[in-house]
Design a protein around this motif. Structure first.
Motif: not given
Length: 84
Positions: A1-11, A18-22, A75-84
């Motif tokens: 969860l911490a990684m998801t929140l950090r990646l979301t804020c950075e993104h 927020f350019m990451i699709p569902i 996990k899918e959101y995290n990977n998508a944010m890392k790849d964006y």
């Protein structure tokens, strides 16, 4: 969860949105083949409502990470944010 929140804020900071699709949903067609039901990825940059919908969905699944499908989508959101 911490990684998801950090990646979301950075993104959000880096992209002013927020350019990451569902994560894509799949279904089964009449012949038993798996098909994608969602195709919003290309429209996100121009559609603020789709961005809001995806971010709201992310926040909803964060609220119950013990649910196996929610965990997989995080996990899918995290990977998508890392790849964006």
């Amino acid at each position: 969860l911490a990684m998801t929140l950090r990646l979301t804020c950075e993104h959000l900071e880096e992209n002013d949105g927020f350019m990451i699709p569902i994560p894509e949903e799949t279904g089964i067609d009449e012949e038993g083949n798996e098909v994608e039901l969602s195709d919003d990825a290309d429209d996100l940059e121009d559609d603020v409502e789709l961005q809001k919908e995806s971010l709201q969905y992310l926040l909803a699944i964060i609220s119950d990470p013990s649910n196996k499908s929610n965990y997989a989508e995080l996990k899918e959101y995290n990977n998508a944010m890392k790849d964006y």
